[in-house]
Design an enzyme around this catalytic site. Sequence first.
Site, PDB file in Angstrom:
ATOM      1  N   ASN A  45     -17.742  34.697 -26.830  1.00 22.63           N
ATOM      2  CA  ASN A  45     -16.324  34.541 -27.186  1.00 22.63           C
ATOM      3  C   ASN A  45     -15.761  35.717 -27.981  1.00 22.63           C
ATOM      4  OD1 ASN A  45     -17.561  33.958 -29.593  1.00 22.63           O
ATOM      5  ND2 ASN A  45     -16.518  32.008 -29.938  1.00 22.63           N
TER       6      ASN A  45
ATOM      7  N   TYR B   2     -26.501  33.163 -38.882  1.00 25.04           N
ATOM      8  CA  TYR B   2     -26.133  31.872 -38.289  1.00 25.04           C
ATOM      9  C   TYR B   2     -27.013  30.731 -38.787  1.00 25.04           C
ATOM     10  CZ  TYR B   2     -22.772  33.957 -35.048  1.00 25.04           C
ATOM     11  OH  TYR B   2     -21.683  34.587 -34.499  1.00 25.04           O
TER      12      TYR B   2
ATOM     13  N   LYS C 249     -18.284  40.987 -30.810  1.00 26.13           N
ATOM     14  CA  LYS C 249     -19.574  40.558 -30.248  1.00 26.13           C
ATOM     15  C   LYS C 249     -19.971  41.375 -29.006  1.00 26.13           C
ATOM     16  CE  LYS C 249     -19.096  35.809 -31.990  1.00 26.13           C
ATOM     17  NZ  LYS C 249     -19.293  34.374 -31.658  1.00 26.13           N
TER      18      LYS C 249
ATOM     19  N   GLU D 158     -20.756  36.684 -46.140  1.00 25.88           N
ATOM     20  CA  GLU D 158     -20.977  37.411 -44.881  1.00 25.88           C
ATOM     21  C   GLU D 158     -20.766  38.909 -45.074  1.00 25.88           C
ATOM     22  OE1 GLU D 158     -19.730  33.572 -42.085  1.00 25.88           O
ATOM     23  OE2 GLU D 158     -18.471  35.358 -42.028  1.00 25.88           O
TER      24      GLU D 158
ATOM     25  N   HIS E 265     -16.179  36.964 -34.006  1.00 29.44           N
ATOM     26  CA  HIS E 265     -16.454  35.981 -35.064  1.00 29.44           C
ATOM     27  C   HIS E 265     -15.535  36.285 -36.232  1.00 29.44           C
ATOM     28  CE1 HIS E 265     -18.491  33.718 -38.233  1.00 29.44           C
ATOM     29  NE2 HIS E 265     -18.291  34.792 -38.976  1.00 29.44           N
TER      30      HIS E 265
END
Length: 139
Positions: free
Chosen positions: A113, A50, A10, A127, A116
Amino acid sequence: AIQRTFSIIKPDATERNLTGAVNAVIEKAGLRIIGQRRIQMTRAQAERFYDVHKERPFFGELVDFMTSGPVVVQVLEGENAVKAYRDVMGATNPADAEEGTIRKLYAKSIGENSVHGSDSEENAAIEIRQFFSEADIAG
Ligand code: CMP
């Protein structure tokens, strides 16, 4: 069984030049990076990715964050890769993550964070398909 899972490094991690550090933890865990591409996600891509979270209060913040800078999208392969990667990522909230996990080492907060990982083999396939063609994966 040998599985594939989908990973995103990320923007909080790419911004701090941690791509290689994250990949070192992934490879040390026995997972192979069989597809990898650095992209700037569009809002449309992030919203689609998402979609399951669209009713959550943090959805807008999540899309803002995921489009705030480059990300590295990856296909990982290995024995029980979905669970193996979730184990090495650590808990969503870095405050709850185990020692040695990517999120314990690098994540800044529950939102920022660092990584993913897919939560099931079925979602992994969906995905992966959103970001890769088979021609860009080599196991
Ligand atoms: P990820 O595995 O990418 O899937 C959904 C993401 O939503 C999750 O990681 C977190 O980064 C983010 N998220 C979950 N809970 C919160 C929260 N309370 N505030 C902001 N972001 C969150």
